[in-house]
Structures are given as structure tokens and as C-alpha cells.
Scaffold this active site. Structure first.
Site, PDB file in Angstrom:
ATOM      1  N   SER A  96       0.863  -1.187   0.000  1.00 29.17           N
ATOM      2  CA  SER A  96       0.000   0.000   0.000  1.00 29.17           C
ATOM      3  C   SER A  96       0.897   1.234   0.000  1.00 29.17           C
ATOM      4  O   SER A  96       1.533   1.546   1.011  1.00 29.17           O
ATOM      5  CB  SER A  96      -0.906   0.004   1.242  1.00 29.17           C
ATOM      6  OG  SER A  96      -1.790  -1.083   1.215  1.00 29.17           O
ATOM      7  N   LYS A 171      -7.366   1.769  -2.236  1.00 27.37           N
ATOM      8  CA  LYS A 171      -6.854   1.350  -0.926  1.00 27.37           C
ATOM      9  C   LYS A 171      -6.796   2.542   0.038  1.00 27.37           C
ATOM     10  O   LYS A 171      -7.102   2.405   1.235  1.00 27.37           O
ATOM     11  CB  LYS A 171      -5.475   0.715  -1.070  1.00 27.37           C
ATOM     12  CG  LYS A 171      -4.828   0.280   0.261  1.00 27.37           C
ATOM     13  CD  LYS A 171      -5.692  -0.723   1.021  1.00 27.37           C
ATOM     14  CE  LYS A 171      -5.143  -1.035   2.416  1.00 27.37           C
ATOM     15  NZ  LYS A 171      -3.907  -1.806   2.414  1.00 27.37           N
ATOM     16  N   LYS A 239       1.047   5.905   8.093  1.00 28.36           N
ATOM     17  CA  LYS A 239       1.548   6.103   6.728  1.00 28.36           C
ATOM     18  C   LYS A 239       0.395   6.229   5.735  1.00 28.36           C
ATOM     19  O   LYS A 239       0.376   7.119   4.877  1.00 28.36           O
ATOM     20  CB  LYS A 239       2.475   4.933   6.365  1.00 28.36           C
ATOM     21  CG  LYS A 239       3.019   4.942   4.941  1.00 28.36           C
ATOM     22  CD  LYS A 239       2.228   4.015   4.006  1.00 28.36           C
ATOM     23  CE  LYS A 239       2.325   2.565   4.448  1.00 28.36           C
ATOM     24  NZ  LYS A 239       1.603   1.664   3.497  1.00 28.36           N
TER      25      LYS A 239
END
Length: 294
Positions: A96, A171, A239
Site C-alpha cells: 500500500s 486502498k 503512513k
């Protein structure tokens, strides 16, 4: 049978690689921590000594590493995949990362004669272990069809969502929704406990109504037992929330709730919870409520 290189054998990558080996494919794995290769070897796979060794003879090269710089290093770095892979190889990035980085790497890959898909996953450690991941795939439709049998080995819901970078965009939206859900569930748990309610019973009935969610089902036991062994670390969700807020700003889209949750995730990390499961956002609610348990 396909010859597969799998780079990144962490919480998610290891069970995915094992599923591929169990399905009869030849899988060579690699990780910065060699001990993580043990489950793959037990499943009949091979632990490689380098990227070049892992991808030697590979038809498909899978990558599952934490962040954008890691993917850039694995693919485009010195002695990376781009340097050693055979022309025509299919690269599947399950990581990701930032959509713009994915698009840049896809351009490089195609210029070098490789096929590439971005295929980030959702479902956490449980989804990886149970081969029940949701996989959102960006890239060429023909490449997606070629990879679909492999996706079906590790995932349950597999969807082609558009050109390169689209998987990462979807995502990012997923991570926004998940973080907001975890935060809301955390607040609900602390709220219920403050009134002395049978919290387990309350969550059972809430789970059967409109408030029910996969987050509630998967994370309620963590919260009730204050057990935050990571299935997906707060560090990684921090993140991902950075990706969401940066991409939203670039697109000129307002994500006020997302921005608030991003700050709460950052606060959890700053308070030393980065290595815990993201359900440990509950600890942040405890701190704000003056009920921190240490």
C-alpha cells in the site's frame, strides 16, 4: 504451476506466499529478516539469498513491503527487480503506497518491457491467513486476467478498478473508512464502559444492526481484552492516512473527518503505540478521557 518470486514475508506477505506454495506454485521468498522465510520453506517453497536469486526464472514477481520508498528500492533500486527480471515478467505490487509513486514505477516498468499491477489488499492478518483478502487491482485489464488465478488463491474479493494507480487510490479510501470506523468503535466502547454496561453484550447487539461492520467483528475482542498484538500496526495506518490526506489535497477534495482521524492516529503513534494493532486507537480515547491504563 507458476514460478513466483515473493519479496516481503511479513505479517501479510508470509501467509500469502504460503498459500501460493500450497496451491502448487514454485515460490521463492525473500525478506530483510531471514527467519520470516521459515513458514514458506515448511510449505515447500524456497528462501532466496537476494532479489536476483528470488526472481531467477520467475514468471511473476510479487512485492509486499511497508512503504513507497521500500517498493522503489525493491523495484528500481540497485540490484532491484528492474535490473534482474526477465523481459515480459509480470510484477504484482501488493504493498500500500502512494498512487503517484505507483504510476511512476509503472511507467518505468513498461518502458523496460515488464507488465505491472498495483494490487493493495485489505483484510489484515486474519484475511491473509484465511485467504479472504479484498484485492483492489490497478493496471492493464489483460494483465489482471492473467494474474486472476493467483489473486484467487490469496483473496476472496478481487476487483479490477482501473489503470495503474487506481488500486492504490481505492486502498487509500479503504484506509480512511477503516480508521474512522476504528475510532468510532473505540469511542463507543469507552462510552459504554463509563456507564457500566455489559460491553460485550452491547457490542453483540450493535453488531447485528446498522452499526455492525467488519471492523466491529474483527476488532471488538482486541478492545474488550485490551490485547493489541498487531494484525495491522498503527505505524502503517499512520503512513496510509498521510497518503489519504496528501492525495485529497492534491485532488482538491475535502476530507475533514479523515484529517481529524489522521491526527488521532499520529497522536497514538507519538504516544508510543505505533507498534500496536490499529485497534489500539482505543488507548487514545482512554488518554483523552483521563482513563489511561498505562
Amino acid at each position: 504451476m507458476t514460478n513466483i518470486a515473493f519479496i516481503g514475508l511479513g505479517i501479510m506477505g508470509s501467509p500469502m506466499a504460503v498459500h501460493l506454495a500450497d496451491a502448487g506454485h514454485n515460490v521463492a521468498g525473500l525478506d530483510r529478516t531471514p527467519e520470516r522465510g521459515a513458514p514458506l520453506v515448511e510449505a515447500g517453497g524456497r528462501y532466496a539469498t537476494s532479489v536476483a536469486d528470488a526472481i531467477k526464472g520467475a514468471d511473476v514477481i510479487c512485492v509486499m513491503v511497508p512503504d513507497s520508498p521500500d517498493v522503489e528500492d525493491v523495484l528500481a533500486g540497485e540490484d532491484g527487480v528492474f535490473q534482474h527480471a526477465e523481459t515480459g515478467s509480470l510484477i504484482i505490487d501488493f504493498s500500500s503506497i502512494r498512487p503517484d509513486v505507483t504510476q511512476q514505477l509503472a511507467e518505468q516498468a513498461r518502458a523496460l518491457g515488464f507488465r505491472i499491477l498495483d494490487a493493495p489488499v485489505s483484510g489484515g492478518e486474519a484475511g491473509a491467513k484465511n485467504a479472504a483478502l479484498s484485492i483492489m487491482v490497478g493496471g492493464d485489464a489483460d494483465d489482471f486476467e492473467a494474474a486472476k488465478p493467483l489473486f484467487d488463491v490469496v483473496g476472496k474479493t478481487v476487483v479490477h478498478v482501473g489503470p495503474s494507480g487506481s488500486g492504490q487510490t481505492v486502498k487509500a479510501a479503504n484506509q480512511l473508512i477503516v480508521a474512522a470506523n476504528i475510532q468510532a468503535l473505540s469511542e463507543a466502547v469507552i462510552f459504554l464502559e463509563a456507564f457500566g454496561v455489559d460491553t460485550k453484550a452491547a457490542l453483540d447487539v450493535l453488531g447485528g444492526g446498522l452499526a455492525g461492520s467488519s471492523v466491529l467483528n474483527q476488532k471488538k475482542e482486541n478492545m474488550l481484552g485490551r490485547s493489541f498484538q498487531p494484525g495491522f500496526r498503527i505505524d502503517l495506518h499512520h503512513k496510509d492516512m498521510g497518503i489519504v490526506t496528501a492525495a485529497a489535497r492534491e485532488a482538491g477534495v475535502a476530507v475533514p473527518l479523515g484529517s481529524l482521524v489522521a491526527q488521532l492516529v499520529a497522536s497514538a503513534r507519538a504516544n508510543g503505540d505505533g507498534g500496536l494493532d490499529h485497534s489500539a486507537l482505543l488507548r487514545g480515547v482512554e488518554r483523552l478521557s483521563g482513563k489511561a491504563s498505562g
